[in-house]
Design an enzyme around this catalytic site. Structure first.
Site, short mmCIF file in Angstrom:
data_model
loop_
_atom_site.label_atom_id
_atom_site.label_comp_id
_atom_site.label_asym_id
_atom_site.label_seq_id
_atom_site.Cartn_x
_atom_site.Cartn_y
_atom_site.Cartn_z
N ASP A 97 81.15 19.90 114.48
CA ASP A 97 81.81 19.70 115.77
C ASP A 97 83.32 19.69 115.48
O ASP A 97 83.74 19.59 114.32
CB ASP A 97 81.34 18.40 116.44
CG ASP A 97 81.59 18.44 117.95
OD1 ASP A 97 82.44 19.22 118.40
OD2 ASP A 97 80.94 17.67 118.69
C1 BGC Z 1 82.41 18.60 121.70
C2 BGC Z 1 81.64 19.89 121.53
C3 BGC Z 1 82.51 21.05 121.93
C4 BGC Z 1 83.74 21.05 121.06
C5 BGC Z 1 84.70 22.18 121.33
C6 BGC Z 1 83.75 18.65 121.01
O1 BGC Z 1 84.57 17.59 121.41
O2 BGC Z 1 81.65 17.52 121.25
O3 BGC Z 1 80.46 19.84 122.29
O4 BGC Z 1 81.80 22.24 121.84
O5 BGC Z 1 84.45 19.84 121.28
O6 BGC Z 1 85.32 22.01 122.55
#
Ligand code: BGC
Length: 938
Positions: A703
């Site tokens: 993530d």
């Molecule tokens: C989230 C993800 C997301 C990523 C990119 C993170 O904060 O947990 O689900 O895809 O950011 O925006």
């Protein structure tokens, strides 16, 4: 391929209608057929929640059609305009509270107080009242069990009480991401209750289709609605900021309620009404080698055409392991059945969907999926409660379906629930110790090191040579230097200029040499309900995950995601960061709106259908967050302590189905810890289970800016331990500001030199990345055979612009932006991007002139990403040349700037940015708060 926006909108609209769940409909209050006058209450009518908040809610749209908007378009309905005016006037003094951005939006808006007089007067003018209750929640912000959040506010209760006192027909609509508390007495007073969820940009149309009866409701709950939040067995531990013991184990949602607490349920799992009446008749049941076939004949006994959902549940014997009273093992929606018509639905159930995982050896088969001996009951019907026994079969000897190796078990001891079911006694839960394990990951990794491929140097091979079968992937990757290997595992973003501007990440060909070897840059964007393109590009925003799952219509899901896939191809986006498929373990999880259900089988089926749709047009999705990401509070750190059985049967199951059935090729790990170790560094999760057991051969990414740790060393978690990430086979770090330099100080090359990371491991990840990219549209763009999409009926808005034309200007200390033939006429946009060496305060100078008189006003709105950050109003200059200066704060490496000219009349002669004050990246937040600047570019 052709993408017709009319079809797109129609399909999304159908999805919304099929996902709405009708919970109550006394005296045929709904549909509002014929000519009717309706009074719409609830201030949220002017502010439809199209989605929840955070990365999953940031699709820029050219319009949002809320419920009120759609009702106003209905010919037969007359919306009470007088009442609307009352709301509008009140709203002027009580404006919508936006909050202050990311994770700071309020869960609800203050409701407008109404008087008895107003309700009485409206009831005289109208046939029915519609009350809309709205809620949001989202990333980084769980819901809370408070008034105005999970529960109704005092003003909402008062509103419902007053309206129901005067109206004989009150329809209560929930515009929420997932379920809300429904215990208040006032709710009972409403004649009809409909969950409308968050339906994306055209959600209101789908709801109007249901309210008017154009579409007969066929949505079914994907969660149990219990009487009180305390009734959910996870509530006690949910939200713990340090360590969350999943004591309820596999007894999540209906698995708990149906086993030991039936009386606590208000609306059971799978529940939902229709405007017609269906009969479900079990026609036959067959069991061959534990494979079940249930045939149900559904007949429409009523007077309206409609669709019904047949659900199949299995009750396994309690045996040595203990079992839930019901497990969903199959479902299907009928086609549209006209009155009097029938359809035979045949549901096939495989033993994998009702087997149990023995994590303690009680059945005699530790680390196995087993079917314990005893009697199995199979039920079919319209929800978990109303399902009749379709058949019973006996397994005489416990059978092993699959022998596994035991992975991911908790290290810390705790106790979990298991049922006590005795004849003549009320069922109850008792506690049993959860089996724990020694830490084994490092040993496993050491014993299974991939062989290193000998380095050949650059032989001039291109990725295309692999794709065309001229060389093997091994031969291709043999050319990679250590530096290439350390670059390819860095995803670049957010907003990398190497891919579609304003998206989440670029991965693959992120350095000059990798690019020269013919490796394309794949483009990822959020996800899950439409494309998030932060440069302000408009995209289609889809209904939220819960709504989609409530449709129980896999064909429709697949179709909708085929359309999304085409939209992705046309925007050069290869990989959407979704589906989000964590389990609705507790109704308060902020991101439940993105996820599907409390049930893993339904979750897996929905994810597989979405992936099938995306894959059918060449793009893909990233299944996330792998795994156990079931709360937002302290998500970067919290440790989810989950037994291996609950992982296998609940929290990993959906992912497994998405891999095996949906051919998932991209996975995102979580931010937090799972049984003591951050998931991005977990070998057992990313290698043993995902790849060895399930046969996954795609990419795993972290993530965004996640931490990584190594088992046994939780205190050492950080954002630079790429070596551990690669050892675990999490292939990509998301995200680095510039992938071709080690700007963030990752330890890849150091550990490689020290011998604690091998070239073989790096090559393995490089191969995963290249293999996955070879079937992405990015590859076909790279070899100049791009997938083509013909676009039909795309709505054009004045702030549309051509993303391909965005130029990134590198800024060391000063840059002058060329303005050749800049169009500044009304409605035009000037879009460009800066890639700054240093974040900090810049002087923006605009040289301009205007032929207009001094008092002429020419406003230019400046947007960064998609957010308006300032308006600069120019005045006429009678032709004289002038200069305008602004101090701007650039707080991100890449910023996309759009200047929108709302009036004609100003001409730009010069535009420059020069650095006036560098700011240390670690002190950005402090600087945001203390520095003086006019405009901030993030
Ligand atoms: C989230 C993800 C997301 C990523 C990119 C993170 O904060 O947990 O689900 O895809 O950011 O925006």
């Amino acid at each position: 391929m052709v993408l017709d926006y009319k079809e797109y909108e129609q399909t999304a609209r159908q999805m919304v209608a099929e996902g709405c769940v009708l919970l109550k409909n006394e005296a045929d209050t709904l549909p509002l057929s014929g000519k009717q006058k309706v009074a719409v209450f609830g201030r949220i009518q002017r502010h439809y929640y199209k989605s929840g908040t955070g990365s999953g809610g940031m699709v820029n749209v050219h319009k949002v059609v809320g419920i009120l908007d759609a009702l106003l378009e209905e010919r037969n309905l007359k919306v009470d305009k007088k009442l609307l005016k009352v709301y509008d006037q009140w709203e002027k003094k009580n404006p919508f509270n936006e909050g202050i951005g990311w994770a700071n939006e309020p869960w609800s808006q203050e409701e407008m107080p109404i008087t008895d007089e107003l309700a009485a007067e409206c009831s005289e003018r109208n046939d029915a009242a519609v009350i809309i209750i709205g809620r949001t929640a989202g990333e980084d912000k769980d819901n809370v069990n408070e008034r105005g959040a999970f529960r109704l506010s005092e003003l909402e209760i008062d509103l419902i009480n007053k309206v129901t006192k005067y109206f004989s027909k009150t329809i209560l609509l929930y515009n929420t991401g997932s379920i809300m508390d429904m215990q208040e007495e006032c709710i009972e007073k409403c004649q009809a209750i409909l969950y409308c969820w968050q339906g994306g940009m055209i959600g209101g149309y789908g709801v109007a289709d249901i309210l008017t009866g154009r579409v007969n409701p066929s949505g079914r709950l994907t969660d149990t609605i219990a009487r009180h939040i305390e009734d959910y067995p996870s509530t006690g531990s949910f939200g713990d900021l340090v360590r969350n013991y999943y004591k309820e184990d596999i007894y999540v949602g209906y698995r708990y309620f149906e086993t030991v607490a039936k009386e606590k349920v208000l609306y059971p799992f799978g529940y939902g009404l229709s405007y017609t009446e269906f009969k479900q008749e079990i026609v036959s049941f067959k069991e061959v080698k534990n494979k079940l076939t249930v045939t149900v004949e559904v007949t429409n006994l009523g007077e309206r055409a409609g669709k019904e959902v047949v659900q199949v549940y299995v009750e396994a014997p309690q045996g040595a392991l203990g079992k839930p009273a019901r497990v969903l093992a199959g479902f299907e929606k009928t086609k549209l059945l006209k009155p009097g018509k029938s359809q035979k639905i045949i549901i096939k159930v495989s033993p994998e969907s009702y087997a149990s995982y023995d994590d303690m050896g009680a059945s005699g088969h530790r680390y196995c999926y087993v079917l314990e001996r005893g009697q199995y009951h199979v039920y079919a019907g319209r929800n978990v409660r109303e399902a009749a026994c379709a058949g019973v079969f006996e397994i005489s000897e416990t059978q092993v379906l699959e022998q596994l190796s035991g992975c991911m078990a908790p290290i810390l001891p705790y106790k979990r629930m298991r049922p006590v079911i005795k004849q003549g006694e009320a069922p109850r839960m008792r506690e049993e110790a959860v089996p724990t394990e020694e830490e084994t990951e490092q040993k496993r990794r050491d014993e299974n090191l991939p062989e290193e491929i000998a380095y050949t140097g650059d032989l001039g091979y291109q990725l295309r040579d692999v794709a065309d079968g001229r060389i093997t992937m091994d031969e291709f990757v043999a050319q990679f230097t250590d530096d290439d290997l350390s670059c390819i595992i860095r995803g670049e973003g957010m907003g990398s200029p190497k891919v579609t501007p304003g998206t989440a990440a670029a991965y693959g060909g992120v350095s000059e040499h990798l690019d020269q070897m013919g490796i394309p840059c794949g483009c990822c964007s959020d996800g899950p309900s439409g494309m998030r393109i932060d440069c302000g590009m408009k995209a289609f925003s889809l209904p939220n995950g819960t709504l989609i799952a409530c449709s129980y219509n896999l064909q429709l899901v697949e179709k909708l995601f085929t359309l999304l896939g085409k939209e992705m191809v046309s925007n050069k986006i290869d990989n959407i960061l979704g589906p989000g498929m964590n389990i609705h373990r507790n109704p308060l999880n902020g991101r439940n709106f993105e996820y599907f259900s409390e049930d893993p089988y339904l979750t897996g089926k929905m994810a597989a259908a979405q992936l099938r749709g995306l894959h059918s047009v060449g793009v893909t999705g990233t299944i996330k967050h792998f795994a156990g990401n079931n709360q937002e509070a302290k998500r970067l750190k919290v440790d989810s302590v989950i037994s291996e059985r609950a992982l296998r049967e609940i929290y990993l199951k959906g992912f497994e189905m998405a891999v095996r059935e949906g051919q998932a090729d991209s996975v995102m790990t979580t931010y937090g810890q799972l049984n003591g170790t951050w998931t991005a560094g977990r070998y057992e999760l990313n290698t043993e289970i995902l790849r060895k057991e399930w046969g996954f051969d795609g990419i795993v990414m972290t993530d965004w800016w996640a931490k990584i740790s190594c088992q046994g060393k939780p205190k050492e978690a950080n954002q630079t331990n790429f070596a551990q990430m690669i050892r675990a086979q999490n292939d990509l770090y998301m995200v680095c500001p510039k992938a071709d330099t080690n700007k963030t100080g990752d330890n890849t090359l150091d550990e490689l030199e020290a011998g604690s990371l091998t070239r073989g491991e790096l090559q393995r990840s490089a191969m995963n990345i290249c293999r996955q990219l070879m079937h992405m549209p990015a590859y076909f763009r790279k070899i100049e055979k791009p997938l083509e999409v013909e676009i039909l009926n795309r709505p054009v808005t004045e702030d549309d612009f051509d993303m391909d034309s965005i130029v990134y200007y590198d800024v060391k200390s000063r840059v002058e932006i060329p303005l050749d033939a800049l169009d500044t006429s009304k409605g035009s946009n000037f879009v460009f991007a800066l890639a700054v060496e240093h974040v900090g305060i810049y002087d923006m100078k605009i040289g301009y002139h205007s032929e207009l008189l001094e008092l002429a006003q020419i406003p230019v709105t400046i947007f960064t990403q998609s957010v308006p950050v300032g308006v600069v109003t120019f005045n006429g200059t009678n032709g004289e040349h002038r200069e305008l200066n602004r101090r701007v704060f650039v707080s991100n490496k890449y910023v996309i700037i759009r200047m929108h000219f709302a009036q004609s009349g100003v001409n730009f002669d010069k535009l420059s940015f020069s650095l006036s004050e560098k700011i240390d990246e670690a002190r950005i937040q402090e600087a945001v708060e203390t520095k003086k600047y006019d405009i901030r570019f993030t």
